[in-house]
Design a protein around this motif. Structure first.
Motif, PDB file in Angstrom:
ATOM      1  N   PRO A  62      49.493  34.333  39.707  1.00  0.00           N
ATOM      2  CA  PRO A  62      48.253  35.075  39.919  1.00  0.00           C
ATOM      3  C   PRO A  62      47.087  34.130  40.173  1.00  0.00           C
ATOM      4  CG  PRO A  62      49.448  35.937  38.028  1.00  0.00           C
ATOM      5  CD  PRO A  62      50.141  34.670  38.425  1.00  0.00           C
ATOM      6  N   PHE A  63      46.311  34.430  41.207  1.00  0.00           N
ATOM      7  CA  PHE A  63      45.240  33.516  41.592  1.00  0.00           C
ATOM      8  C   PHE A  63      44.129  33.474  40.553  1.00  0.00           C
ATOM      9  CE2 PHE A  63      41.639  32.214  44.446  1.00  0.00           C
ATOM     10  CZ  PHE A  63      42.135  30.933  44.710  1.00  0.00           C
ATOM     11  N   ASP A  64      43.934  34.544  39.790  1.00  0.00           N
ATOM     12  CA  ASP A  64      42.909  34.503  38.747  1.00  0.00           C
ATOM     13  C   ASP A  64      43.294  33.498  37.658  1.00  0.00           C
ATOM     14  OD1 ASP A  64      45.036  36.089  37.953  1.00  0.00           O
ATOM     15  OD2 ASP A  64      43.804  37.471  36.791  1.00  0.00           O
ATOM     16  N   GLU A 259      43.143  45.949  46.407  1.00  0.00           N
ATOM     17  CA  GLU A 259      44.560  45.670  46.680  1.00  0.00           C
ATOM     18  C   GLU A 259      44.961  44.331  46.059  1.00  0.00           C
ATOM     19  OE1 GLU A 259      48.347  46.383  48.080  1.00  0.00           O
ATOM     20  OE2 GLU A 259      46.637  47.740  48.233  1.00  0.00           O
ATOM     21  N   PHE A 260      44.061  43.349  46.152  1.00  0.00           N
ATOM     22  CA  PHE A 260      44.299  42.030  45.559  1.00  0.00           C
ATOM     23  C   PHE A 260      44.462  42.138  44.051  1.00  0.00           C
ATOM     24  CE2 PHE A 260      42.040  38.426  43.473  1.00  0.00           C
ATOM     25  CZ  PHE A 260      42.977  37.428  43.715  1.00  0.00           C
ATOM     26  N   ARG A 261      43.592  42.889  43.392  1.00  0.00           N
ATOM     27  CA  ARG A 261      43.687  43.071  41.941  1.00  0.00           C
ATOM     28  C   ARG A 261      44.975  43.797  41.560  1.00  0.00           C
ATOM     29  NH1 ARG A 261      40.170  40.379  38.284  1.00  0.00           N
ATOM     30  NH2 ARG A 261      38.034  40.497  39.049  1.00  0.00           N
ATOM     31  N   GLU A 262      45.273  44.886  42.274  1.00  0.00           N
ATOM     32  CA  GLU A 262      46.430  45.699  41.917  1.00  0.00           C
ATOM     33  C   GLU A 262      47.756  44.984  42.182  1.00  0.00           C
ATOM     34  OE1 GLU A 262      45.948  49.346  44.020  1.00  0.00           O
ATOM     35  OE2 GLU A 262      44.402  50.115  42.644  1.00  0.00           O
ATOM     36  N   GLY A 264      48.300  42.037  41.278  1.00  0.00           N
ATOM     37  CA  GLY A 264      48.405  40.957  40.308  1.00  0.00           C
ATOM     38  C   GLY A 264      47.741  39.701  40.800  1.00  0.00           C
ATOM     39  N   CYS A 265      46.716  39.852  41.651  1.00  0.00           N
ATOM     40  CA  CYS A 265      45.960  38.728  42.220  1.00  0.00           C
ATOM     41  C   CYS A 265      46.889  37.793  43.005  1.00  0.00           C
ATOM     42  CB  CYS A 265      45.212  37.963  41.126  1.00  0.00           C
ATOM     43  SG  CYS A 265      43.973  38.952  40.254  1.00  0.00           S
ATOM     44  N   ASP A 266      47.695  38.394  43.875  1.00  0.00           N
ATOM     45  CA  ASP A 266      48.662  37.657  44.685  1.00  0.00           C
ATOM     46  C   ASP A 266      48.055  37.366  46.054  1.00  0.00           C
ATOM     47  OD1 ASP A 266      50.798  36.787  46.256  1.00  0.00           O
ATOM     48  OD2 ASP A 266      52.244  38.043  45.227  1.00  0.00           O
TER      49      ASP A 266
END
Length: 350
Positions: A62-64, A259-262, A264-266
């Protein structure tokens, strides 16, 4: 994307899963996160930083979580490559907290908060005190033989000498003498997500990627758009307007950010979504492009895919690959990969 029956999407998934795609994305991100210069010698290892980021992208981290490790990481710049984000700003045993605050604001928040370093922002609502509070989150960072560590007090101390240059205001005591001013760590908005007793850098890292901080997801969405199309949806890429109180259904950055959050920050999933849009599948030709009065409106409406120059690193990589009989990848002979690396460095420098 991975289960789609259309061959074009299967090929797209295969390309995004390739290690070389992760290396390319890492190279683009490191330019934004650490600049393009060599950085301070000995304590900054761009190659280790880039390889670590490529590993994270390739593994689907995950990018976060990647951002949090960069901002709050500790250890040696060789054994803990994420801390190279911090050591890029090394100045002796300390780091330049203003540089780090500016990079964090521009890349992670897409906000030019560093324009308020010397005075309140002339056009936006950012104030000098907000930038100082963000910089104070890095004020406790120290470099030692054991690597990056945090020490107390974690406050930004502004000396009278800095105030004398007009860069930052100081304070006067009862006798009219200029004295040092101390600024505690703080954030410019969503302060409730910054609360806690942990180290300021860790609280900052959690705040930057907090679900309530929509600036983060919009910044990632806009940068992914730039990677996919060659130019961002909103230009400049590091200066997005503040999001509205509620996400808008007609705002591509809100939609892509969600979409990015849902996902999993992929990052790779976000790019795959962009590659499936009608805008990405446009041709780069349009009859109205030959009409000077219409060309700008056609381009602004994303009615054509924008043409963009290849960056130097991509150009030389394509040239070296075209001159090789076999594909050059991580399985290639060390001599072949070393030759490609040296040619890339020389060509990019020239």
């Amino acid at each position: 994307v991975q289960t789609c029956a259309l061959p074009i999407y299967r090929w797209m998934a295969r390309m995004l899963a390739d290690r070389r795609a992760a290396e390319h994305l890492a190279g683009l991100l490191v330019e934004a996160l650490a600049g393009t210069d060599g950085g301070p010698p000995f304590v900054f290892r761009r190659d280790r930083f880039t390889a670590w980021l490529a590993d994270a992208i390739h593994a689907g981290r995950p990018f976060d979580a990647v951002i949090r490790e960069m901002v709050a990481g500790e250890g040696m710049w060789t054994g803990a490559p994420a801390v190279n984000f911090v050591t890029q700003a090394a100045k002796g045993p300390r780091v330049d907290e203003n540089v780090l605050a500016g990079r964090v604001a521009r890349v992670v928040l897409a906000a030019r908060l560093d324009c308020a370093q010397c005075h309140d922002h002339p056009f936006a609502s950012w104030t000098q005190s907000q930038f100082e509070g963000l910089a104070a989150c890095f004020a406790g960072v120290r470099l030692s033989p054991l690597g990056v560590r945090d020490s107390a007090p974690a406050e930004l101390r502004i000396e009278p000498a800095a105030a004398a240059t007009g860069m930052m205001p100081a304070m006067e005591d009862d006798g009219g003498q200029m004295t040092a001013r101390r600024v505690p760590p703080q954030v410019p908005f969503a302060t409730e997500a910054f609360a806690g007793d942990d180290l300021p850098r860790r609280r900052l890292a959690a705040w930057l990627t907090h679900p309530s901080n929509r600036r983060f997801e919009r910044a990632v969405a806009n940068r992914c758009w730039m990677i996919a199309f060659g130019r961002p949806w909103h230009d400049p890429v590091d200066d997005l307007p503040a999001p509205e109180s509620e996400p808008r259904a007609d705002d591509p950055l809100d939609l892509l950010g969600r979409e990015f959050r849902e996902s999993g920050c992929d990052l790779r999933h976000t790019l795959a979504v962009l590659c499936r849009t009608a805008a990405f599948r446009r041709r780069s030709t349009h009859p109205d492009l030959d009409d000077p009065s219409r060309a700008a409106s056609v381009a602004d409406a994303w009615a054509v895919f924008p043409l963009s120059q290849l960056p130097p690193a991509s150009m030389i990589s394509a040239m070296v690959q075209a001159g090789s009989v076999r594909t050059i990848d991580p399985e290639s002979h060390l001599l072949v990969r070393t030759t490609r690396f040296l040619r890339t460095i020389d060509f990019t420098r020239e």
